[in-house]
Write a protein that holds these residues in place. Structure first.
Motif, PDB file in Angstrom:
ATOM      1  N   SER A 212       0.839  -1.213   0.000  1.00 59.91           N
ATOM      2  CA  SER A 212       0.000   0.000   0.000  1.00 59.91           C
ATOM      3  C   SER A 212       0.868   1.255   0.000  1.00 59.91           C
ATOM      4  O   SER A 212       0.572   2.241  -0.698  1.00 59.91           O
ATOM      5  CB  SER A 212      -0.930   0.006   1.209  1.00 59.91           C
ATOM      6  OG  SER A 212      -1.809  -1.110   1.164  1.00 59.91           O
TER       7      SER A 212
ATOM      8  N   TYR B  34       2.299   1.725  -3.519  1.00 61.70           N
ATOM      9  CA  TYR B  34       1.286   2.265  -4.424  1.00 61.70           C
ATOM     10  C   TYR B  34       0.986   3.734  -4.107  1.00 61.70           C
ATOM     11  O   TYR B  34       0.792   4.566  -5.009  1.00 61.70           O
ATOM     12  CB  TYR B  34       0.003   1.438  -4.330  1.00 61.70           C
ATOM     13  CG  TYR B  34       0.119   0.062  -4.922  1.00 61.70           C
ATOM     14  CD1 TYR B  34       0.766  -0.151  -6.148  1.00 61.70           C
ATOM     15  CD2 TYR B  34      -0.414  -1.045  -4.268  1.00 61.70           C
ATOM     16  CE1 TYR B  34       0.872  -1.415  -6.700  1.00 61.70           C
ATOM     17  CE2 TYR B  34      -0.318  -2.329  -4.806  1.00 61.70           C
ATOM     18  CZ  TYR B  34       0.340  -2.504  -6.018  1.00 61.70           C
ATOM     19  OH  TYR B  34       0.455  -3.754  -6.556  1.00 61.70           O
ATOM     20  N   PHE B  35       0.946   4.016  -2.824  1.00 62.23           N
ATOM     21  CA  PHE B  35       0.638   5.387  -2.389  1.00 62.23           C
ATOM     22  C   PHE B  35       1.720   6.356  -2.873  1.00 62.23           C
ATOM     23  O   PHE B  35       1.423   7.427  -3.415  1.00 62.23           O
ATOM     24  CB  PHE B  35       0.516   5.421  -0.862  1.00 62.23           C
ATOM     25  CG  PHE B  35       0.235   6.775  -0.302  1.00 62.23           C
ATOM     26  CD1 PHE B  35      -1.009   7.352  -0.440  1.00 62.23           C
ATOM     27  CD2 PHE B  35       1.223   7.487   0.366  1.00 62.23           C
ATOM     28  CE1 PHE B  35      -1.269   8.605   0.080  1.00 62.23           C
ATOM     29  CE2 PHE B  35       0.972   8.730   0.891  1.00 62.23           C
ATOM     30  CZ  PHE B  35      -0.293   9.303   0.743  1.00 62.23           C
TER      31      PHE B  35
ATOM     32  N   SER C 299       3.857   5.884  -5.310  1.00 62.33           N
ATOM     33  CA  SER C 299       3.829   5.928  -6.767  1.00 62.33           C
ATOM     34  C   SER C 299       2.682   6.804  -7.272  1.00 62.33           C
ATOM     35  O   SER C 299       2.847   7.572  -8.232  1.00 62.33           O
ATOM     36  CB  SER C 299       3.695   4.510  -7.325  1.00 62.33           C
ATOM     37  OG  SER C 299       3.584   4.525  -8.727  1.00 62.33           O
ATOM     38  N   LEU C 300       1.532   6.703  -6.605  1.00 66.02           N
ATOM     39  CA  LEU C 300       0.385   7.516  -7.002  1.00 66.02           C
ATOM     40  C   LEU C 300       0.678   9.003  -6.847  1.00 66.02           C
ATOM     41  O   LEU C 300       0.364   9.817  -7.734  1.00 66.02           O
ATOM     42  CB  LEU C 300      -0.838   7.122  -6.169  1.00 66.02           C
ATOM     43  CG  LEU C 300      -2.107   7.959  -6.383  1.00 66.02           C
ATOM     44  CD1 LEU C 300      -2.615   7.792  -7.813  1.00 66.02           C
ATOM     45  CD2 LEU C 300      -3.176   7.568  -5.377  1.00 66.02           C
ATOM     46  N   ILE C 301       1.280   9.366  -5.734  1.00 66.16           N
ATOM     47  CA  ILE C 301       1.579  10.777  -5.498  1.00 66.16           C
ATOM     48  C   ILE C 301       2.577  11.303  -6.518  1.00 66.16           C
ATOM     49  O   ILE C 301       2.411  12.392  -7.091  1.00 66.16           O
ATOM     50  CB  ILE C 301       2.107  10.971  -4.058  1.00 66.16           C
ATOM     51  CG1 ILE C 301       0.975  10.768  -3.055  1.00 66.16           C
ATOM     52  CG2 ILE C 301       2.716  12.368  -3.893  1.00 66.16           C
ATOM     53  CD1 ILE C 301       1.394  10.925  -1.607  1.00 66.16           C
TER      54      ILE C 301
ATOM     55  N   GLN D 161       3.294  10.147  -9.557  1.00 65.26           N
ATOM     56  CA  GLN D 161       2.690  10.235 -10.892  1.00 65.26           C
ATOM     57  C   GLN D 161       1.692  11.394 -10.991  1.00 65.26           C
ATOM     58  O   GLN D 161       1.624  12.083 -12.015  1.00 65.26           O
ATOM     59  CB  GLN D 161       2.002   8.910 -11.230  1.00 65.26           C
ATOM     60  CG  GLN D 161       2.956   7.742 -11.411  1.00 65.26           C
ATOM     61  CD  GLN D 161       2.220   6.446 -11.693  1.00 65.26           C
ATOM     62  OE1 GLN D 161       1.041   6.454 -12.039  1.00 65.26           O
ATOM     63  NE2 GLN D 161       2.901   5.331 -11.523  1.00 65.26           N
ATOM     64  N   SER D 162       0.922  11.581  -9.915  1.00 65.43           N
ATOM     65  CA  SER D 162      -0.050  12.687  -9.921  1.00 65.43           C
ATOM     66  C   SER D 162       0.664  14.027 -10.027  1.00 65.43           C
ATOM     67  O   SER D 162       0.242  14.911 -10.802  1.00 65.43           O
ATOM     68  CB  SER D 162      -0.903  12.645  -8.655  1.00 65.43           C
ATOM     69  OG  SER D 162      -1.624  11.431  -8.573  1.00 65.43           O
TER      70      SER D 162
END
Length: 611
Positions: free
Chosen positions: A121, A124-125, A127-129, A131-132
């Protein structure tokens, strides 16, 4: 009962006094100044009460909520430009407050979620930040470039310098640095993320110390979003023409204008012999004003003219600058304002044309007060151009009138300063506006001509009283030309007699001042002008011939006492003879009144007119 009534009246007066005091408190603006302090005091009082009524850990939440609310309140309610002078300092404080808000929000989320995060998690968290943020920054850069291109095409390519300037537009650079740090920091966390290894047991949660890094990343992500919102709002605000003008005006200075003038005088060749573009700090503002005038944006053009006027007046009133420098700067500013006025007339923007006229007058007034008279003729020419162009437009009559009024004010100030040449130029400019207005294409009410005749009459009386012969002759010539031009224009017929009568009255008023000052030279010009008007009007309006002869008779009567018991060579005798000849010329043009002669008839009387 009496004491009770007195007490009741006293209470009523006290209550009324309290209400009046509160109303004055709000109306005087003290409420706006003291409001932040009142909020802070109320908040501290609330914190004390909550401290004694709830548990300690809950009190921390209230403190953080208070910090959050106060930060938001300070950002939106307090204007930082009243506290900090430089824009960069204001922005630094602004983003510090945003960072506080981001930290408080992160703390709330931390307290409301689990204390441990799964490794997958967390990955992913992170990576999400990352990429965003990368996607957001790409979109922001693209839209920023499009916005800059749109602004440069709408106004001027020179506004690009505003977006490149770190002092005036720090938001973009702060945003870029923030996102760059967040992306680099997130990528670093994704690289070093691992699970704790305690002996032979491997846990699927991240290391407790790594949790802190994740929350720091989360706080930086919230801060970057808040900074993005602030950047978008500031960028939208910056695209307002008034804001662009304000930012561009910060570059206007004596040194910048002098440098531009020096480079232009050297054919754009600098000290090293290289050709360089002129970095004019006023031209970008004029470009924005031109774009605003194309959109008929009156308020922006008025604001821009006031900005340029205030900057020019500050430089002209600065005692540290030499007169030559001030005159060169004044000439440059006057040229730019003249351009705005001409474009406003072409666009038929009467309010803007009037604003340009007033701006020129205000600068001229300061120049006269500072003893700088050399740029005044340029102001007169600019006002004449605006006034004459306005007179050719059906909807710009007020612009012409107010421009002529500004010319009159400058002319009177020049009379007080005994600047004869400038006064003569002013009189000629006003006369040219009137002469240019009288054309066969326009059949408007003669309001402007009446106003010009009145102003010329006042000028004539003042310069005659000062015994300025040449300037008096200029007034007489302009009045005579206007009178003859009115008669030549066949389409203006409704009020022609009234206009000509005003011209004759004005000439006679100047004569009265000349005779009081014992001036001979203006009398010859006045009598000749009256005679010429009478001769010109003989074919179209015989009644004007009679009126012209009447005024010549008045002049002859006033000259008669000066023509008695003097030698023949005296100039007054010659003036009397000249006036008599003018009277005779007009008398020959007046048809004699027919006398009726009655012939008796057996049936009736026939009336036959015999001359």
């Amino acid at each position: 009962m009496l004491r009770g009534s007195n007490l009741e009246n006293l209470l009523r007066n006290n209550i009324h006094g309290i209400k009046t005091t509160k109303s004055q408190f709000y109306l005087n603006g003290n409420f706006d100044k003291k409001y932040p302090l009142l909020v802070i005091k109320a908040y501290l009082l609330m914190m004390i009460i909550m401290f004694f009524s709830v548990a300690y850990n809950r009190f921390i939440y209230f403190v953080l909520i208070g910090i959050l609310l106060l930060s938001i309140f300070i950002i939106f309610k307090i204007r930082l430009d009243h506290i900090f002078k430089t824009k960069l300092t204001q922005k630094v404080v602004h983003y510090i407050l945003l960072l506080v808000i981001a930290g408080v929000i992160t703390y709330f989320f931390k307290e409301l979620t689990y204390y441990h995060t799964d490794v997958d998690s967390a990955g992913y968290f992170i990576s999400l930040i990352v990429q965003s943020e990368a996607a957001i920054i790409a979109i922001v850069v693209t839209l920023s470039l499009v916005a800059v291109q749109q602004a440069s095409s709408s106004y001027s390519a020179r506004v690009i310098n505003i977006f490149k300037d770190r002092r005036r537009n720090p938001d973009f650079f702060i945003l870029m640095i923030t996102y760059a740090i967040c992306i680099i920091y997130g990528a670093y966390l994704a690289k070093i993320i691992k699970t704790p290894n305690l002996g032979n047991q491997i846990y699927t949660i991240v290391d407790p110390s790594f949790e802190t890094y994740i929350w720091i990343l989360y706080a930086s992500f919230i801060f970057s979003l808040l900074a993005l919102g602030s950047y978008i709002l500031d960028t939208l605000e910056m695209f307002k023409p008034s804001i662009l003008i304000k930012l561009l005006s910060e570059n206007i200075s004596r040194e910048a204008i002098e440098s531009a003038i020096k480079l232009e005088n050297s054919n754009n060749v600098d000290e090293r012999g290289e050709i360089q573009p002129v970095n004019d700090t006023i031209q970008p503002i004029i470009d924005v004003l031109q774009g605003s005038m194309m959109a008929y944006d009156y308020e922006t053009t008025k604001y821009g003219l006031r900005i340029v006027e205030n900057k020019a007046i500050q430089i002209l009133k600065d005692k540290n600058h030499d007169l030559t420098c001030k005159e060169a700067i004044a000439n440059r500013v006057i040229d730019y304002i003249k351009i705005v006025g001409i474009i406003a007339v072409r666009q038929e923007m009467e309010r803007t044309a009037i604003d340009a006229s007033h701006t020129l007058f205000n600068i001229g007034k300061v120049l006269i007060e500072e003893g700088l008279h050399n740029p005044i003729p340029l102001i007169i020419d600019s006002l004449k151009k605006i006034g004459r162009d306005s007179s050719t437009k059906d909807n710009l009559l007020d612009s012409s009138v107010q421009t002529i009024d500004n010319l009159q004010k400058i002319g009177k100030m020049m009379i007080e300063n005994n600047e004869k040449n400038i006064v003569k130029k002013t009189i000629n400019s006003i006369g040219e506006i009137g002469i240019g207005y009288i054309t066969p294409q326009y059949n408007e009410p003669p309001v402007l001509i009446e106003h010009i005749i009145k102003i010329l009459k006042e000028f004539g009386e003042e310069v005659t009283e000062k015994k300025w012969g040449i300037e008096t002759g200029v007034v007489i010539t302009n009045l005579g030309t206007i009178g003859l031009k009115i008669i030549e224009n066949e389409r203006i017929t409704g009020d022609i007699e009234n206009l000509e009568r005003r011209v004759l009255i004005s000439l006679y008023s100047i004569f009265e001042v000349a005779i009081d000052q014992d001036l001979e030279n203006p009398v010859y010009g006045i009598t000749s002008t009256i005679r010429n008007i009478g001769v010109k009007a003989s074919d179209k309006n015989p009644s004007l011939v009679k009126e012209a002869k009447v005024y010549l008779g008045y002049i002859h009567t006033a000259l008669s006492p000066r023509c008695l018991d003097v030698v023949p060579e005296n100039l007054w005798i010659k003036l009397c003879k000249h006036t008599s000849r003018c009277e005779k010329d007009l008398e020959n043009l007046i048809e004699p009144i027919p006398k009726p002669v009655l012939f008796p008839n057996s049936e009736s009387f026939k009336i036959i007119f015999r001359y």
